[in-house]
Design a protein around this motif. Structure first.
Motif, mmCIF file in Angstrom:
data_model
loop_
_atom_site.group_PDB
_atom_site.id
_atom_site.type_symbol
_atom_site.label_atom_id
_atom_site.label_comp_id
_atom_site.label_asym_id
_atom_site.label_seq_id
_atom_site.Cartn_x
_atom_site.Cartn_y
_atom_site.Cartn_z
ATOM 1 N N SER A 288 0.950 -1.225 -0.172
ATOM 2 C CA SER A 288 -0.187 -0.118 -0.107
ATOM 3 C C SER A 288 0.923 1.124 -0.138
ATOM 4 O O SER A 288 0.655 2.125 -0.756
ATOM 5 N N ALA A 289 1.722 1.137 0.592
ATOM 6 C CA ALA A 289 2.992 2.374 0.774
ATOM 7 C C ALA A 289 3.399 2.701 -0.658
ATOM 8 O O ALA A 289 3.510 3.720 -0.874
ATOM 9 N N VAL A 290 3.946 1.779 -1.165
ATOM 10 C CA VAL A 290 4.650 1.637 -2.541
ATOM 11 C C VAL A 290 3.397 2.144 -3.695
ATOM 12 O O VAL A 290 3.810 3.204 -4.437
ATOM 13 N N GLU A 291 2.317 1.692 -3.434
ATOM 14 C CA GLU A 291 1.327 2.396 -4.339
ATOM 15 C C GLU A 291 1.067 3.835 -4.132
ATOM 16 O O GLU A 291 0.853 4.731 -5.036
ATOM 17 N N THR A 292 0.998 4.317 -2.718
ATOM 18 C CA THR A 292 0.885 5.774 -2.304
ATOM 19 C C THR A 292 2.039 6.570 -2.969
ATOM 20 O O THR A 292 1.917 7.474 -3.735
ATOM 21 N N ALA A 293 3.241 6.068 -2.802
ATOM 22 C CA ALA A 293 4.393 6.672 -3.354
ATOM 23 C C ALA A 293 4.266 6.953 -4.864
ATOM 24 O O ALA A 293 4.436 7.896 -5.106
ATOM 25 N N GLY B 176 1.789 6.899 -6.767
ATOM 26 C CA GLY B 176 0.612 7.895 -6.981
ATOM 27 C C GLY B 176 1.263 9.291 -6.795
ATOM 28 O O GLY B 176 0.688 10.167 -7.477
ATOM 29 N N LEU B 177 2.053 9.545 -6.174
ATOM 30 C CA LEU B 177 2.456 10.837 -5.666
ATOM 31 C C LEU B 177 3.546 11.271 -6.655
ATOM 32 O O LEU B 177 4.122 12.540 -6.770
ATOM 33 N N GLY B 178 4.166 10.336 -7.557
ATOM 34 C CA GLY B 178 5.100 10.744 -8.361
ATOM 35 C C GLY B 178 6.498 9.995 -8.110
ATOM 36 O O GLY B 178 7.430 10.072 -8.914
ATOM 37 N N ALA B 179 6.760 9.011 -7.324
ATOM 38 C CA ALA B 179 7.768 8.113 -7.061
ATOM 39 C C ALA B 179 7.967 7.294 -8.214
ATOM 40 O O ALA B 179 6.853 7.006 -8.982
ATOM 41 N N THR B 180 9.021 6.802 -8.488
ATOM 42 C CA THR B 180 9.308 5.617 -9.406
ATOM 43 C C THR B 180 10.047 4.355 -8.882
ATOM 44 O O THR B 180 10.955 4.797 -7.865
ATOM 45 N N LEU B 181 9.771 3.301 -8.961
ATOM 46 C CA LEU B 181 10.257 2.146 -8.368
ATOM 47 C C LEU B 181 11.418 1.870 -9.067
ATOM 48 O O LEU B 181 11.826 1.888 -10.383
ATOM 49 N N PRO C 43 17.134 8.463 -4.131
ATOM 50 C CA PRO C 43 16.589 7.056 -3.985
ATOM 51 C C PRO C 43 16.060 7.218 -2.283
ATOM 52 O O PRO C 43 16.671 7.973 -1.409
ATOM 53 N N PHE C 44 15.106 6.416 -1.909
ATOM 54 C CA PHE C 44 14.525 6.348 -0.483
ATOM 55 C C PHE C 44 13.974 4.827 -0.487
ATOM 56 O O PHE C 44 13.691 4.319 -1.345
ATOM 57 N N CYS C 45 14.116 4.445 0.586
ATOM 58 C CA CYS C 45 13.479 3.251 1.077
ATOM 59 C C CYS C 45 12.200 3.258 1.796
ATOM 60 O O CYS C 45 12.245 3.802 2.708
ATOM 61 N N LEU C 46 11.157 2.387 1.436
ATOM 62 C CA LEU C 46 10.158 1.974 2.219
ATOM 63 C C LEU C 46 10.379 0.684 2.830
ATOM 64 O O LEU C 46 10.722 -0.315 2.205
ATOM 65 N N TRP C 47 10.204 0.633 4.192
ATOM 66 C CA TRP C 47 10.544 -0.721 4.752
ATOM 67 C C TRP C 47 9.383 -1.345 5.646
ATOM 68 O O TRP C 47 8.734 -0.326 6.222
ATOM 69 N N ILE C 48 9.240 -2.471 5.859
ATOM 70 C CA ILE C 48 8.340 -3.040 6.849
ATOM 71 C C ILE C 48 9.342 -3.781 7.843
ATOM 72 O O ILE C 48 10.057 -4.509 7.472
#
Length: 173
Positions: A130-135, A137-142, A161-166
């Motif tokens: 969900s966090a990746v989808e939000t990012a 949608g805001l303009g980030a790229t994977l 670069p930035f990291c989303l992590w769980i």
């Protein structure tokens, strides 16, 4: 230093920006740097250090600040023509954004011939997909390269670069 070089911006409320001198100045802790005979060496109490923000350069500070505001939900603390600060409501350390006309997007993973990443943000989330989808949608790229199952590396709109992590339960439960 070339005439076009710029010193990093320090907001006025953080005190005047000062350039440290090499030689006759003082260093952290208040010890005199003088090695001259007869000069007294004295100690002052250690100054308090508090991280107030991490500053990211960008081609447009306002655009990058809007991205991170959407991602983190933090309000604007201060806004100027080429400078924006956002921070959590509790007043703890936030993020600042500075317009840098000569900004070059960093390359990650690094290569010898490109601007290398100098730092990155690690942002803990409770639902990675969900966090990746939000990012996104805001303009980030994977990023193409993903080093771990519980981490997703993305690029913000300026290319940082930035990291989303769980967090993974390490208790074995």
């Amino acid at each position: 230093m070339p005439a076009t070089a710029r010193w990093p911006r320090v907001p006025e409320e953080h005190g005047p920006a000062r350039r440290r001198t090499i030689g006759g100045g003082r260093h952290r802790g208040g010890r005199s740097l003088s090695n001259e005979p007869g000069k007294q060496h004295h100690m002052k109490p250690q100054s308090r250090f508090t991280l107030s923000a991490t500053t990211l350069d960008a081609p447009n500070a306002h655009e990058l600040a809007r991205f991170y505001q959407g991602l983190l939900g933090w309000p604007t603390r201060k806004e100027e023509p080429d400078w924006v600060e956002i921070a959590p409501p509790d007043g703890s350390a936030g993020l600042s954004f500075q317009t840098e006309p000569h900004f070059t997007r960093p390359q990650w993973p690094s290569t010898p011939s490109e601007q290398q990443m100098m730092m990155h943000l690690d942002i803990e989330v409770d639902d990675l997909s969900s966090a990746v989808e939000t990012a996104l949608g805001l303009g980030a790229t994977l990023a193409d390269f993903q080093p771990q199952d519980n981490v997703r590396v993305l690029y913000d709109p300026a290319g940082h670069p930035f990291c989303l992590w769980i967090r993974i339960d390490s208790s074995g439960a």
